[in-house]
Design an enzyme around this catalytic site. Structure first.
Site, PDB file in Angstrom:
ATOM      1  N   VAL A 108       0.819  -1.213   0.000  1.00 36.01           N
ATOM      2  CA  VAL A 108       0.000   0.000   0.000  1.00 36.01           C
ATOM      3  C   VAL A 108       0.855   1.265   0.000  1.00 36.01           C
ATOM      4  O   VAL A 108       2.034   1.232   0.301  1.00 36.01           O
ATOM      5  CB  VAL A 108      -0.970   0.016   1.207  1.00 36.01           C
ATOM      6  CG1 VAL A 108      -1.869  -1.201   1.168  1.00 36.01           C
ATOM      7  CG2 VAL A 108      -0.207   0.061   2.531  1.00 36.01           C
ATOM      8  N   GLU A 109       0.217   2.391  -0.348  1.00 31.61           N
ATOM      9  CA  GLU A 109       0.841   3.715  -0.400  1.00 31.61           C
ATOM     10  C   GLU A 109       2.105   3.718  -1.261  1.00 31.61           C
ATOM     11  O   GLU A 109       3.126   4.297  -0.886  1.00 31.61           O
ATOM     12  CB  GLU A 109       1.116   4.255   1.015  1.00 31.61           C
ATOM     13  CG  GLU A 109      -0.159   4.569   1.773  1.00 31.61           C
ATOM     14  CD  GLU A 109       0.074   5.373   3.045  1.00 31.61           C
ATOM     15  OE1 GLU A 109       1.201   5.844   3.245  1.00 31.61           O
ATOM     16  OE2 GLU A 109      -0.877   5.520   3.820  1.00 31.61           O
ATOM     17  N   GLY A 110       2.028   3.063  -2.414  1.00 29.60           N
ATOM     18  CA  GLY A 110       3.158   2.979  -3.321  1.00 29.60           C
ATOM     19  C   GLY A 110       3.873   1.658  -3.158  1.00 29.60           C
ATOM     20  O   GLY A 110       4.623   1.472  -2.203  1.00 29.60           O
TER      21      GLY A 110
END
Length: 822
Positions: A501-503
């Site tokens: 997640v988040e990149g």
């Protein structure tokens, strides 16, 4: 005479390298030296006239900007513009987002150690400390994570209520709106402690305080939006979620096909309201199944030019109540059996008024930049806190378990193989926490460190993977048997979630850390790119001329510095620091200069293709990242009072980082596109070969002993985790037995000596204790202490088992879950 000239040449070489003058200043100085030499060797008038005439003709014009720009800068400018890769508007916005901080020093090749050590140390306010010791401790005691994960598949209702009533979802919301207004440090500490009790609870709290409606409203909302929504978010009336990811746009979120059309429509019975007709299909949205307020990212189009001349307005953000007509919240996803609320959402031709755009009409099309700037906060706090929490828990429990668990009548922590794993667990924990606390300093200073946020997100989640795997190896069978007694399994299951997640981490390492850092943190590149982007070539040329020659001088300076520090093993650098740490500061200065040189060489040789050379970019990113991690470690040691007991952790961490830096540089040079340049660089950077090594066996043993003993260093290393007091809790039991085992250590030595003297073989400690008591080698009190410890130890190493009915029930529940998902 020749000696004098050579001495003058070297003096100029050193002076100019440290003064970092523009490139033409180098040329002028050296040519002046050469001409002076010729003059001294052949003072004839005719020769002098020719020499000085040649010098004046070629190089004096460099001192006059109009001439310099016409004959030298303009060809360079034209070539640079041709080499510069094309960037999309979203790439440009991502590169411009956020701020630079200590990362710029590391890119400079000349980090200022006084600046690093003068950054304020992290401290919590009395209110923040009371919240951690009060409300956070209380809610941790309310959570049974086995029940949450395997029976209820959700947090209990009383926990949700407690979160709302005590404003856990409002840590970032200012007090004027009813929030807690906590510092980044306090926010991180809350998530860290919760994560050591329940990953589900930590994720449920960290998401509303991360990238989402709350933060976006604080930074960009209109006053009307803030006044209405922030108090409702603070008191738990609204539960927010933010929808960015869609089936076709994951890591490449900017390629989303979710769209909005500017139009007039009907809203709340009123017609001809200027607004947006939205269509979206999002997934993986945390808190979506229970959210009352949906933050939405979409591409906005204005085909009828109701807002202006542009048709494609760009990514825009809006807030939509989930009970608004046409909004559909789907069923739940199940992220690797970690049951935090997560699911899809979609809508088709849903009309919303323009005032629902975050920031109103003035913020239309600015969504991507808004997201990138807010993302740096989320990536710096939430996932690093969760990762460090996992590592601290692993350090404390693995050290205790290795001291308690015995094989061959020896604590497994005494085996070198186990100590090597324990050292890596503790060493990486120290390194991770150092990186976390340093970037929190930046956030609390008002910075938005977009590049460093990518570094800590990637390296701390990856390090968590290593730490938890090592902890599982130390625990052996205890770690793989599910049940209430297993305190590692849920963290182990959650590892890929943080990495994804988040990149996603592959993208973050290969494209973002160096790709963004090279432009944002380099002293000159971003100014050169801006100059090349000027629509007016004359203005662009003037701007380019100001920076390009300084850049050239910067390259030569770092070449000189790299050469000299390499030949002197960095002894030419004399930092005014603790003598125990001086070699580390010296080598990090050397590696910073190497890194700065490599950055420019790669950009000069590979040019615009560097954007597509992902492995080279990744290795440069690794060098930069480990420079940051190592310096963060030195900063932490300084802030914590330079405790001698912590030196083992510093030794392990910095040696590990230097070895990783060396490995990344070697890999880069081995794969450099121009082989001859790679070989030359290798001779310059490592003139005496590779001289950094992984932490030695001795260092590993020193570090392992820290978490194998009841020490102040162990407490500092694992500070901030939740340690329950209930004797029925497995971690509380582990801590209790750990103390008993330490108390019994002298008795173990007595038993071993007794066994050796009497040639007692292949008997466990209990049997040896029985014989030792009979032989009066230990007294009754000592025997009772040992017996109590043996009983407690059995409880610690015990695992859960389930009867057939429980298995049948669990199988039925799993099948029901799978059908619901299908």
């Amino acid at each position: 005479m020749l000696t004098l000239l050579l001495t003058a040449g070297v003096a100029i070489f050193l002076a100019l390298s440290y003064l970092r003058l523009p490139l033409y200043a180098w040329a002028l100085a050296y040519l002046l030296l050469i001409l002076t030499a010729i003059f001294l060797l052949d003072p004839g008038i005719f020769t002098q006239a020719i020499i000085w005439g040649f010098y004046a003709l070629l190089f004096v014009p460099l001192l006059f900007p109009p001439l310099r720009r016409t004959f030298l800068t303009f060809p360079l400018y034209r070539f640079y513009k041709k080499q510069l890769p094309q960037m999309s508007p979203t790439e440009q916005e991502a590169l411009e987002a956020g701020t630079v901080w200590w990362d710029k020093d590391l890119f400079s090749g000349n980090p200022d150690w006084n600046k690093l050590l003068s950054f304020p140390a992290n401290h919590l306010t009395v209110e923040e400390r009371d919240f951690l010791n009060g409300q956070v401790e209380e809610v941790c005691n309310m959570i049974d994570d086995w029940k949450v994960t395997n029976e209820d598949h959700d947090l209990p209702d009383d926990v949700w209520r407690y979160f709302a009533e005590n404003r856990f979802f409002a840590m970032i919301i200012p007090r004027q709106y009813g929030g807690l207004g906590f510092s980044a440090q306090a926010h991180s500490e809350v998530v860290l402690k919760l994560s050591t009790r329940s990953v589900t609870a930590a994720v449920s709290v960290m998401v509303p305080n991360s990238l989402g409606p709350g933060m976006l409203l604080i930074e960009y909302g209109t006053e009307k939006q803030k006044d209405y929504y922030l108090p409702r978010l603070a008191n738990g009336t609204e539960i927010p979620c933010f929808a960015l990811t869609s089936p076709e746009a994951g890591s490449d979120a900017a390629s989303m096909i979710d769209q909005g059309i500017v139009c007039y429509g009907e809203h709340e019975g009123k017609k001809d309201i200027l607004g947006i007709r939205l269509t979206w299909n999002k997934r993986y949205i945390t808190l979506a199944p229970i959210a009352t307020l949906l933050g939405l990212a979409f591409k906005l189009y204005d085909p009828d030019h109701l807002l202006g001349e542009e048709e494609e307005l760009g990514i825009t953000l809006a807030l939509v109540p989930t009970n608004h007509p046409g909004v559909h919240i789907g069923e739940r996803h199940m992220p690797l059996h970690i049951p935090f609320q997560n699911g899809p959402t979609h809508g088709e031709d849903v009309f919303i008024p323009m005032e629902w755009v975050i920031g109103g009409k003035d913020r239309v099309g600015q969504g991507w930049r808004m997201l990138m700037e807010c993302l740096s906060d989320g990536r710096s706090i939430s996932l690093p806190a969760l990762s460090v929490g996992a590592a601290k828990l692993a350090s404390r429990t693995s050290g205790a378990y290795a001291r308690i668990r015995q094989q061959f009548n020896i604590a497994i922590g005494d085996f070198e193989g186990i100590r090597e794993r324990l050292a890596r667990v503790a060493g990486l924990t120290y390194l991770m926490d150092s990186a976390r606390t340093l970037i929190l300093t930046a956030l609390d200073e008002g910075e938005k460190p977009s590049v460093l946020s990518a570094v800590v997100k990637y390296h701390l989640t990856e390090s968590m993977r290593i730490v938890i795997n090592d902890a599982m190896d130390v625990h052996g069978g205890k770690g793989i048997m599910l049940g209430p007694k297993n305190y590692l399994a849920n963290i182990y299951d959650s590892i890929p979630i943080g990495i994804t997640v988040e990149g996603a981490n592959i993208l973050t390492r290969n494209m973002i850390i160096f790709g963004q850092g090279a432009i944002r943190c380099h002293p000159y590149v971003i100014d050169e790119i801006r100059a090349a982007g000027f629509k007016n070539n004359k203005e662009g040329l003037v701007a380019f001329d100001r920076v390009i020659f300084s850049h050239g001088g910067f390259i030569i300076s770092n070449f000189v510095k790299t050469t000299l520090l390499g030949l002197s093993s960095a002894h030419l650098h004399r930092p005014n620091v603790d003598k125990r740490l001086k070699p580390y500061y010296q080598q990090l200065m050397r590696m910073s200069a190497v890194f700065a040189l490599l950055v420019d060489v790669n950009m000069l040789v590979i040019g615009g293709e560097l954007k597509r050379k992902e492995n080279i970019s990744a290795r440069l990113g690794d060098v930069f990242s480990y420079l940051y991690l190592a310096t963060a470690c030195l900063k932490r040691f300084n802030d914590q009072g330079k405790e001698e007991e912590d030196m083992a952790l510093v030794d392990w961490s910095v040696q590990f980082c230097l070895y990783q830096i060396q490995d990344a540089i070697s890999g880069l040079l081995r794969n450099f596109p121009v082989r001859s340049i790679g070989m030359i660089l290798r001779l310059i950077i490592f003139p005496f070969g590779r001289n950094f090594y992984p932490p030695s066996d001795n260092v590993n043993s020193r570090v392992a002993k820290i978490i194998l003993s009841d020490s102040a260093a162990r407490d500092r290393l694992t500070d901030g985790i939740f340690v329950p007091e209930s004797s029925s809790d497995q971690i509380a039991l582990l801590e209790d037995v750990f103390q008993h085992v330490i108390a019994c250590t002298p008795l173990f030595e007595k038993l071993r000596l007794f066994a050796n003297e009497n040639k007692i073989r292949q008997k466990n400690m209990k049997a040896i204790a029985d014989q030792a008591r009979s032989a009066a080698r230990i007294n009754d009190e000592e025997y009772e202490l040992l017996c109590k410890m043996f009983i407690l130890r059995e409880q610690v190493i015990a695992v859960d088992d389930f009867n057939s009915e429980e298995f049948s029930k669990r199988t039925s529940e799993c099948n029901s879950e799978q059908k619901a998902i299908i």
